[in-house]
Design a protein around this motif. Sequence first.
Motif, PDB file in Angstrom:
ATOM      1  N   LYS A  17       0.804  -1.223   0.000  1.00  0.00           N
ATOM      2  CA  LYS A  17       0.000   0.000   0.000  1.00  0.00           C
ATOM      3  C   LYS A  17       0.836   1.272   0.000  1.00  0.00           C
ATOM      4  O   LYS A  17       0.416   2.290  -0.541  1.00  0.00           O
ATOM      5  N   THR A  18       2.016   1.245   0.622  1.00  0.00           N
ATOM      6  CA  THR A  18       2.776   2.479   0.769  1.00  0.00           C
ATOM      7  C   THR A  18       4.242   2.338   0.383  1.00  0.00           C
ATOM      8  O   THR A  18       4.929   3.333   0.246  1.00  0.00           O
ATOM      9  N   GLU A  19       4.700   1.130   0.225  1.00  0.00           N
ATOM     10  CA  GLU A  19       6.108   0.926  -0.103  1.00  0.00           C
ATOM     11  C   GLU A  19       6.209   0.090  -1.365  1.00  0.00           C
ATOM     12  O   GLU A  19       5.257  -0.584  -1.759  1.00  0.00           O
ATOM     13  N   TYR A  20       7.364   0.163  -2.000  1.00  0.00           N
ATOM     14  CA  TYR A  20       7.588  -0.639  -3.194  1.00  0.00           C
ATOM     15  C   TYR A  20       9.083  -0.861  -3.343  1.00  0.00           C
ATOM     16  O   TYR A  20       9.894  -0.244  -2.664  1.00  0.00           O
ATOM     17  N   TYR A  21       9.431  -1.756  -4.256  1.00  0.00           N
ATOM     18  CA  TYR A  21      10.826  -2.075  -4.525  1.00  0.00           C
ATOM     19  C   TYR A  21      11.236  -1.441  -5.847  1.00  0.00           C
ATOM     20  O   TYR A  21      10.446  -1.368  -6.784  1.00  0.00           O
ATOM     21  N   GLN A  22      12.469  -0.992  -5.919  1.00  0.00           N
ATOM     22  CA  GLN A  22      13.011  -0.394  -7.133  1.00  0.00           C
ATOM     23  C   GLN A  22      13.090  -1.460  -8.226  1.00  0.00           C
ATOM     24  O   GLN A  22      13.085  -2.653  -7.957  1.00  0.00           O
ATOM     25  N   GLN A  23      13.207  -1.020  -9.460  1.00  0.00           N
ATOM     26  CA  GLN A  23      13.309  -1.965 -10.569  1.00  0.00           C
ATOM     27  C   GLN A  23      14.545  -2.842 -10.412  1.00  0.00           C
ATOM     28  O   GLN A  23      15.552  -2.427  -9.852  1.00  0.00           O
ATOM     29  N   GLY A  24      14.432  -4.043 -10.909  1.00  0.00           N
ATOM     30  CA  GLY A  24      15.539  -4.979 -10.836  1.00  0.00           C
ATOM     31  C   GLY A  24      15.103  -6.352 -11.292  1.00  0.00           C
ATOM     32  O   GLY A  24      13.955  -6.566 -11.687  1.00  0.00           O
ATOM     33  N   ILE A  25      16.027  -7.284 -11.237  1.00  0.00           N
ATOM     34  CA  ILE A  25      15.734  -8.662 -11.616  1.00  0.00           C
ATOM     35  C   ILE A  25      15.288  -9.413 -10.370  1.00  0.00           C
ATOM     36  O   ILE A  25      15.997  -9.448  -9.363  1.00  0.00           O
ATOM     37  N   PHE A  26      14.096  -9.998 -10.460  1.00  0.00           N
ATOM     38  CA  PHE A  26      13.520 -10.753  -9.352  1.00  0.00           C
ATOM     39  C   PHE A  26      13.050 -12.101  -9.882  1.00  0.00           C
ATOM     40  O   PHE A  26      12.711 -12.247 -11.058  1.00  0.00           O
ATOM     41  N   THR A  27      13.011 -13.071  -9.001  1.00  0.00           N
ATOM     42  CA  THR A  27      12.532 -14.396  -9.371  1.00  0.00           C
ATOM     43  C   THR A  27      11.027 -14.458  -9.182  1.00  0.00           C
ATOM     44  O   THR A  27      10.517 -14.135  -8.107  1.00  0.00           O
ATOM     45  N   ILE A  28      10.339 -14.832 -10.240  1.00  0.00           N
ATOM     46  CA  ILE A  28       8.894 -15.017 -10.203  1.00  0.00           C
ATOM     47  C   ILE A  28       8.664 -16.519 -10.088  1.00  0.00           C
ATOM     48  O   ILE A  28       9.175 -17.292 -10.901  1.00  0.00           O
ATOM     49  N   VAL A  29       7.894 -16.921  -9.094  1.00  0.00           N
ATOM     50  CA  VAL A  29       7.689 -18.343  -8.816  1.00  0.00           C
ATOM     51  C   VAL A  29       6.223 -18.694  -9.051  1.00  0.00           C
ATOM     52  O   VAL A  29       5.324 -18.015  -8.561  1.00  0.00           O
ATOM     53  N   HIS A  30       6.011 -19.750  -9.822  1.00  0.00           N
ATOM     54  CA  HIS A  30       4.667 -20.282 -10.020  1.00  0.00           C
ATOM     55  C   HIS A  30       4.775 -21.803 -10.062  1.00  0.00           C
ATOM     56  O   HIS A  30       5.680 -22.335 -10.699  1.00  0.00           O
TER      57      HIS A  30
END
Length: 99
Positions: A59-72
């Motif tokens: 709601k109020t915070e976020y992470y800067q752009q970058g490479i992240f692992t998406i898990v499904h």
Amino acid sequence: MDIALLTLNDFNAFLNKIFTIQISDEIQLNAELVELTQLNNYSSLEREPFSIVFRTEQKTEYYQQGIFTIVHPQKGNLDLFLSPLGFDSVGMKYEAIFS
């Protein structure tokens, strides 16, 4: 999974489904796949460019752009470059562009 081979159709069945964005070993966010967009093709690439958008409940915070692992559970792990798009009424949106 080779992300160079992914197409928009690979994500159609997962629209409105929950993925996990692994920010770090300690931080994981549930994220709903909320948008799939075919983009204009300005190159000679075989794959049509597209974007996908995930929404977290931040709601109020976020992470800067970058490479992240998406898990499904069905797609496995995908290392994607995500950029924050901004907040909507539900949470924070992050976009991955495949060109």
